[in-house]
Enzyme design. Sequence first.
Site, short mmCIF file in Angstrom:
data_model
loop_
_atom_site.label_atom_id
_atom_site.label_comp_id
_atom_site.label_asym_id
_atom_site.label_seq_id
_atom_site.Cartn_x
_atom_site.Cartn_y
_atom_site.Cartn_z
CG ASP A 1 -1.85 1.19 1.21
OD1 ASP A 1 -1.66 2.08 2.05
OD2 ASP A 1 -2.75 1.23 0.37
CD GLU B 1 -4.54 4.32 -1.63
OE1 GLU B 1 -5.31 4.40 -2.62
OE2 GLU B 1 -4.85 4.73 -0.49
#
Length: 623
Positions: A491, A534
């Site tokens: 992430d 993301e």
Amino acid sequence: MPLLIVLLRVLLLLLLPTLGQATSLSLVASDAPLLPGPVIHVWADPEGLADIHSVRQLPESAWQPVARRDASFGYSKHAYWLRFSLHNPAAEVIDWVLLIGNPLLDYLDAYGLDGERVYRAGDQRPFDERWVNHRQLVLPFSLAPGEERELILRMQTNGSANLSASLMSNEGFTHYEQRMLLLQGLFFGALLVMLIYNLSIFVITRDRNYLWYSLFVACFSFYQFIQLGFALQWLWPQALAWHQLSFPLSSALATLFGILFTYGVLDLKTGPAAYTWICRALMACSVLVIVLAFCAPYTVALIGSFVLVVVCAVFACLFTLLRWRDGYQPAKLFALGWSALILASLFSILSGTGIIANSLLTLHAQQIGSLFELVIFSIALGSRIRLAQHAQQQAQEQLYANEHELRLEQAKSLDLQKQINEGLEARVAERTASLQHALQELSTANRQLAELSRRDSLTGLFNRQVLNEELERMLAQAKRSQRPLAMLMMDLDHFKKVNDQHGHLVGDACLQHAALRMQQRMRSNDLLVRFGGEEFAAVLCDTDQSGALDLAEQLRADLTSHPCTYQDLSIDLSLSIGVYALIPDIGSDREQLLRHADQALYRAKAAGRNKVIGYEASALGDV
């Protein structure tokens, strides 16, 4: 001439309180409370050093008539001495109550109620010192038949110097108190119902606007509980310092959550950037008033909270009208709700400053307006949900219409193909070759389309659907070969901040940059996908926990040392990675890999981000 007559009448009405000033008030039984204002005389003591003996020796010329039904002197720290006479015209002893309707007076001393005994009370004195256990200041006294008695009151406060006194018989006070408790119970009960209702909707929908609204209702209820004297009576009768700061504190907190609620429910973030900046500035001012409530003098914090309420009310009305002009339907209801609350608050503030006379209406105007406003806002929230449902329904109808149109086109295409086949039998061979060529191109296009459907359009990586399909295959292969399999969940840290500061184009460039850096370190038989937003995921064949941690650290260090360049910007990026590796057995499944890698990623974020954390069952309490 008619204009002159009107002006004379207005002047006469203005002079009536002074011209009609009485010397004493006769206590005659009545259903309505008696207001001693017209017979009260006042002497201001700016230094607050005078005592009762020096006050009783003052000449008559020092005393000035109040000449209005309430003794209100605005926000002043002066000590005010109030003098008035009461007369019992009846032939029997009467028991009466002098009720002070302002529960937030700091200090009140009364002389002449019960011989030489002095009544001392106020919200800056312990609650148990009051003669009557009541949220307001209740001063009982008795008058003998034909007796005339002079009462002297000393009032001093850092808030609104508003006496708001009324006289009632004991029986009348009992009936009055029963009515007031019923109304207050209904008021706070309605607030509690509103709070529970909106919290329930928040729990179901996870819409933060309902959370902000619930917190606004809770803080406003707390504010009213303090203002009406219930808090000092029931919650903290001895915590006088906390009681004083809790009033501006609760007002500022209610304002803060009101700003967050307005910003979200009016969808101001989709409007001009000035909307967001103004709301942020107002939230900063709310935090400042909260700090002032703890650190600054009470008067400063109180005036600051009032100014904040007025400014926020002005901007709330402005934003509501602008959104209404833009065609945002719920803004109509918000305009009505804000108008009710602002008018009610204006009555309350003006009565505190002494501009308008204090009365039962001004005392409870804010409660009436707030109830009306809370109901309107709840309806507006419901209207917002209805609009969202309507938009979803329109989208579904459009989808159905597109599907129907596509079927019609397919039917037309089939009819045309049939007509061509029937009408051109002589050219069957030519058309067959042409058709085979077209079918070959169509097959190629279908393969390309299938490949595109498996790829993320922004980064070019495989998408989550491919992860779901390939992970099952790779897991089955690892079970057969009894070779280790590793899962990485990755992430980008604080990526929302990149979008907020630089825009989504820069954010897209950062995602592409991160995907490229990670892809360069992957083997041909490894699977790297964009998991969503993301987040990225990687499946590593023939890799144990140590090897997976080593590769994860390389990925993290590589991205940290290679910022994303976009035009003239250089964006620093960092990566949090959760790692889980195992040699699969019969009980191992895809969900286990994803869940444990995600738990490790959560620990990496909790550890401060830009970390690589391997899954440990003991650390996560997993069995």
